[in-house]
Scaffold this active site. Structure first.
Site, PDB file in Angstrom:
ATOM      1  CB  THR A  37      -7.715   7.328  11.475  1.00  0.00           C
ATOM      2  OG1 THR A  37      -6.692   8.030  11.775  1.00  0.00           O
ATOM      3  CG2 THR A  37      -9.132   8.546  10.928  1.00  0.00           C
ATOM      4  CE  LYS A  48      -7.372  12.389  10.797  1.00  0.00           C
ATOM      5  NZ  LYS A  48      -6.802  11.114  10.110  1.00  0.00           N
ATOM      6  CD  GLU A  73      24.069  -3.837  -6.609  1.00  0.00           C
ATOM      7  OE1 GLU A  73      23.863  -4.590  -7.638  1.00  0.00           O
ATOM      8  OE2 GLU A  73      25.026  -3.019  -6.316  1.00  0.00           O
ATOM      9  CG  ASP A  84      -9.120  13.219   7.328  1.00  0.00           C
ATOM     10  OD1 ASP A  84      -9.751  13.640   6.058  1.00  0.00           O
ATOM     11  OD2 ASP A  84      -8.115  12.332   7.372  1.00  0.00           O
ATOM     12  CB  THR A  87      -1.756   1.945  11.967  1.00  0.00           C
ATOM     13  OG1 THR A  87      -2.355   3.091  12.110  1.00  0.00           O
ATOM     14  CG2 THR A  87      -0.407   2.102  11.473  1.00  0.00           C
ATOM     15  CG  HIS A  95      -2.554  11.098   0.432  1.00  0.00           C
ATOM     16  ND1 HIS A  95      -3.693  10.721   1.336  1.00  0.00           N
ATOM     17  CD2 HIS A  95      -1.875  12.236   1.282  1.00  0.00           C
ATOM     18  CE1 HIS A  95      -3.575  11.275   2.363  1.00  0.00           C
ATOM     19  NE2 HIS A  95      -2.750  12.064   2.492  1.00  0.00           N
ATOM     20  NE  ARG A 123      -3.469  12.294  11.996  1.00  0.00           N
ATOM     21  CZ  ARG A 123      -3.681  10.932  12.078  1.00  0.00           C
ATOM     22  NH1 ARG A 123      -3.164  10.224  12.854  1.00  0.00           N
ATOM     23  NH2 ARG A 123      -4.264  10.133  10.993  1.00  0.00           N
TER      24      ARG A 123
END
Length: 339
Positions: free
Chosen positions: A238, A204, A48, A181, A235, A139, A206
């Site tokens: 891409t 791209k 907590e 992209d 990661t 985003h 996927r």
């Protein structure tokens, strides 16, 4: 009329180096010491979150600096509980400074029976007592509409433009800005227009999340220095694959500019072993030690723009002026030479 109350900063544990940098930058602007409000943000044995503020904040204009990066749930709870502590301590106004807004990739229903978690987070922040949000490179721009309170979304593009003008001086005619992209074309176009450069797209496809099946280059990149522009590097799969495809299409060299360096476990190793000559990220998320030690990863500061945005908010002056390169030149004086 501007408030006569001094803005006060408080921070959770998500990115203390950035919070301290913002405080130092504001001290320079104000000509007086601006420090972080003394508080403890810690966890009980069961996980907590507990917050205790040691200074009087009654009637104060408070700015909580806390990206909701990994661990996203812990950092989000810290932000909510700090806000609740300030509200119950009679702070006049609470602005959440969220350099990286977690859950932003869950901004719509992609399949049946899935949540829109970004909207849920917006509701939680508003109910906790946040009166305004200051963030960078959401985003999805529509997330601003998830809030019923003002949201100021800063952009890294003018910072990147300054960096590119400094590091690629005399080479701008040979640069091509690349979107990794189709969804990021608007972001890449914005930077290309600031620099007066050509634009290309890597299309791209996927097969499943986290795996890129096929990439095709749309645009002329042969003999060009390519700058891949994206908002999040998780990661790095891409980015590294896009760099490989661009080099295969005749690019002279490939660099990448990414706002939020999430850099999940394989990312640093992938970037170090990739065709990328450099990856430039900002410090909206605290940079892991491995990335700081990587020879082809570089960090540009966001403290100057966040400090100025906080002061502009406090003064009631324009935030949109910070979206222009010319405005950032004096703010970043000492970091970059004038273009």
């Amino acid at each position: 009329m501007p408030s006569m109350i001094e803005p006060k900063l408080i921070s959770g544990n998500a990115n203390m180096p950035l919070a301290n940098s913002i405080a130092r930058r504001m001290s320079l602007h104000r000509g007086m010491n601006v420090g972080l409000v003394d508080a403890r943000v810690e966890r009980f044995n069961d996980g907590e979150v507990f917050v205790e503020v040691f200074e009087n904040v009654r009637g104060e204009d408070m700015y909580v600096i806390q990206p909701t990066s990994k661990p996203a749930n812990d950092n989000l709870m810290e932000l909510l509980i700090i806000t609740d502590a300030l509200r119950r301590s009679s702070a006049a106004k609470i602005t959440a400074v969220i350099p990286y807004f977690g859950y932003a990739r869950q901004d719509r229903r992609t399949k049946s029976r899935t949540p829109i978690s970004a909207k849920l987070v917006a509701n939680m922040l508003t109910e906790a007592g946040v009166a305004r949000v200051l963030t960078m490179d959401l985003h999805a721009a529509q997330i601003q509409g998830f809030f019923d309170i003002p949201v100021d979304n800063l952009y890294a593009a003018p910072i990147f433009a300054l960096d590119i003008m400094h590091h690629f001086k005399g080479q701008l005619d040979n640069l091509t800005v690349v979107s990794p992209d189709v969804g990021g074309v608007a972001r890449a176009r914005s930077l290309a227009q600031r620099l007066g450069c050509a634009l290309a797209i890597v299309d791209k496809r996927r097969e499943k999340a986290g795996e890129v099946a096929e990439m095709t280059v749309i645009g002329e990149v042969e003999g060009k220095t390519c700058l891949i522009v994206d908002d999040i590097c998780d990661t790095a799969g891409t980015l590294c694959k896009a760099a490989e495809v661009l080099m295969g299409n005749g690019a002279q060299e490939v660099h990448a500019y990414t706002t939020h360096g999430v850099l999940s476990k394989p990312a640093v190793e992938r970037v170090s072993a990739s065709k990328l000559k450099s990856l430039v990220i900002t410090d909206t998320i605290e940079t892991p030690k491995a990335a700081l030690e990587a020879p082809n990863i570089r960090v540009v500061p966001t403290a100057p723009i966040f400090a100025q945005a906080i002061l502009n908010t406090w003064h009631g002056t324009s935030i949109s002026s910070l979206l222009e390169v010319d405005t950032l030149v004096p703010i970043y004086e000492g970091t970059y030479a004038r273009p």
